[in-house]
Design a protein around this motif. Structure first.
Motif, short mmCIF file in Angstrom:
data_model
loop_
_atom_site.label_atom_id
_atom_site.label_comp_id
_atom_site.label_asym_id
_atom_site.label_seq_id
_atom_site.Cartn_x
_atom_site.Cartn_y
_atom_site.Cartn_z
N LEU A 176 0.83 -1.20 0.00
CA LEU A 176 0.00 0.00 0.00
C LEU A 176 0.86 1.25 0.00
O LEU A 176 1.90 1.29 0.65
CB LEU A 176 -0.91 0.02 1.24
CG LEU A 176 -1.98 -1.04 1.36
CD1 LEU A 176 -2.69 -0.90 2.72
CD2 LEU A 176 -3.00 -0.94 0.23
N PRO A 177 0.42 2.31 -0.68
CA PRO A 177 1.14 3.58 -0.57
C PRO A 177 1.01 4.12 0.85
O PRO A 177 0.02 3.86 1.55
CB PRO A 177 0.44 4.48 -1.59
CG PRO A 177 -0.90 3.86 -1.80
CD PRO A 177 -0.72 2.39 -1.59
N ASP A 178 2.00 4.90 1.29
CA ASP A 178 2.02 5.38 2.67
C ASP A 178 0.79 6.20 3.02
O ASP A 178 0.28 6.12 4.14
CB ASP A 178 3.29 6.21 2.93
CG ASP A 178 4.51 5.33 3.13
OD1 ASP A 178 4.34 4.10 3.22
OD2 ASP A 178 5.62 5.88 3.21
N ASP A 179 0.30 7.01 2.08
CA ASP A 179 -0.87 7.83 2.40
C ASP A 179 -2.09 6.97 2.67
O ASP A 179 -2.94 7.31 3.49
CB ASP A 179 -1.15 8.86 1.31
CG ASP A 179 -1.52 8.21 -0.02
OD1 ASP A 179 -1.10 7.07 -0.27
OD2 ASP A 179 -2.23 8.87 -0.81
N ARG A 180 -2.16 5.80 2.00
CA ARG A 180 -3.27 4.87 2.26
C ARG A 180 -3.10 4.21 3.62
O ARG A 180 -4.08 4.03 4.35
CB ARG A 180 -3.33 3.81 1.16
CG ARG A 180 -4.41 2.75 1.35
CD ARG A 180 -5.80 3.36 1.22
NE ARG A 180 -6.83 2.38 1.54
CZ ARG A 180 -7.28 2.14 2.76
NH1 ARG A 180 -6.79 2.81 3.80
NH2 ARG A 180 -8.23 1.24 2.96
N LYS A 181 -1.89 3.87 3.99
CA LYS A 181 -1.63 3.27 5.30
C LYS A 181 -2.02 4.24 6.42
O LYS A 181 -2.59 3.84 7.42
CB LYS A 181 -0.16 2.90 5.43
CG LYS A 181 0.31 1.77 4.52
CD LYS A 181 1.81 1.56 4.68
CE LYS A 181 2.32 0.49 3.74
NZ LYS A 181 3.79 0.32 3.82
N ARG A 182 -1.72 5.52 6.22
CA ARG A 182 -2.01 6.51 7.25
C ARG A 182 -3.51 6.72 7.45
O ARG A 182 -3.92 7.24 8.48
CB ARG A 182 -1.34 7.84 6.91
CG ARG A 182 0.17 7.79 6.94
CD ARG A 182 0.79 9.17 6.82
NE ARG A 182 2.24 9.07 6.68
CZ ARG A 182 2.88 9.13 5.52
NH1 ARG A 182 2.19 9.31 4.40
NH2 ARG A 182 4.19 9.02 5.48
#
Length: 309
Positions: A176-182
């Motif tokens: 997952l991209p980091d912005d999605r993880k956040r």
């Protein structure tokens, strides 16, 4: 200014911080404002903004367990079997390779000493989620919300990532991209187990002043918090002759600890520190060290050393 020094400590570690620290005044009542009376000394950095509390919720859960034991509602020696279906991975019984059997009070011990998530889940099932919520209400923790135990939070993460089990999650999550993880609900205090730094220090103050329940129950929680094995956060900020009883919490990008430090002169201080980083790794030594350093600065101020460490 003490608060600005604390912010700078975390800025240098690449993190943002929320913190609250107060003196612990013993032999108060629940009706007292737990050290937050008008004019009381405190250190507050974002102390009233919501924070994810992760495993720090276990303090409230174990307090409810202790109260039920003292009331005769639970036998602390009751045996519980932890099976493969209960394992969540991690410390204690959560990472055992074989089934184990232990008492309810040992579940509490493992939940507090090594933050054992399987032990916490099984103890929460025995104590009752609703009773833990009612306890928070009784203690005036109006902004504290418990959505469930560790397995509930894991289920939330699996569902959001679209994984059927932990093995599939381990494959999908890193991609997952980091912005999605956040954006995961477990990292958002609006959607997960949450509180504020001020309410966490209130809880600790009530426990240390025997105002959170029968004295025997409060004493049990204090004892179990004193057994925590992790020494890399709050403890790192104080001399060896200062006793620290605490509970950690960790999620990707979130590093936290709440506890009470006890000096040889008898003075005690409750501290809750919550750090958030853009880096979503679960282990950041510089951030953990910043938690200890900031706690030391805050307590130094409360002890009258306004220049800090």
């Amino acid at each position: 200014m003490t608060e600005e020094r604390i912010r700078q400590v975390f800025a240098e570690a690449g993190a943002e911080v929320q913190l609250h620290a107060i003196p612990v005044r013993l032999r108060t009542t629940v009706a007292a404002d737990a050290g937050a009376e008008k004019g009381a000394r405190e250190v507050a950095v974002g102390a009233d903004k919501p924070v994810v509390i992760a495993s720090i919720f276990k303090v409230l859960m174990v307090l409810e367990f202790a109260r039920q034991v003292v009331a005769g509602q639970l036998d602390p020696r009751e045996r519980v079997r932890v099976t493969a279906a209960d394992r969540l991975g991690g410390w204690g019984t959560a990472g055992c390779l074989d089934d184990v059997e232990l008492s309810l009070r040992d579940l509490a011990h493992f939940a507090m000493s090594v933050s054992d998530n399987s032990a916490a889940d099984l103890l929460l099932a025995r104590v009752g989620l609703d009773t833990v919520r009612l306890l928070a209400e009784e203690l005036g923790l109006d902004r504290t919300r418990i959505v469930g135990g560790p397995r509930d939070l894991l289920a939330s993460m699996l569902a959001e990532v679209g994984a059927r089990d932990e093995r599939e999650f381990a494959v999908r999550y890193p991609a997952l991209p980091d912005d999605r993880k956040r954006r995961l609900a477990v990292l958002d205090p609006r959607h997960t187990t949450a509180s504020t730094p001020r309410e966490i220090t209130r809880l600790l103050h009530l426990i240390w002043s025997d105002a959170a329940g029968p004295p025997e129950a409060c004493a049990l929680v204090r004892d179990l918090m004193g057994r925590q094995v992790f020494r890399h956060r709050l403890v790192s900020g104080f001399p060896d002759d200062v006793t620290v009883a605490a509970k950690t919490g960790t999620l990707p990008g979130l590093h936290m600890e709440a506890g009470v430090v006890h000096y040889l002169d008898g003075e005690c201080y409750a501290i809750a520190v919550f750090a958030r980083t853009q880096d979503l790794t679960a282990s950041r030594a510089t951030v953990d060290a910043a938690i200890g350093k900031a706690a030391g600065i805050a307590v130094d101020f409360l002890r009258g050393n306004s220049d800090g460490r």
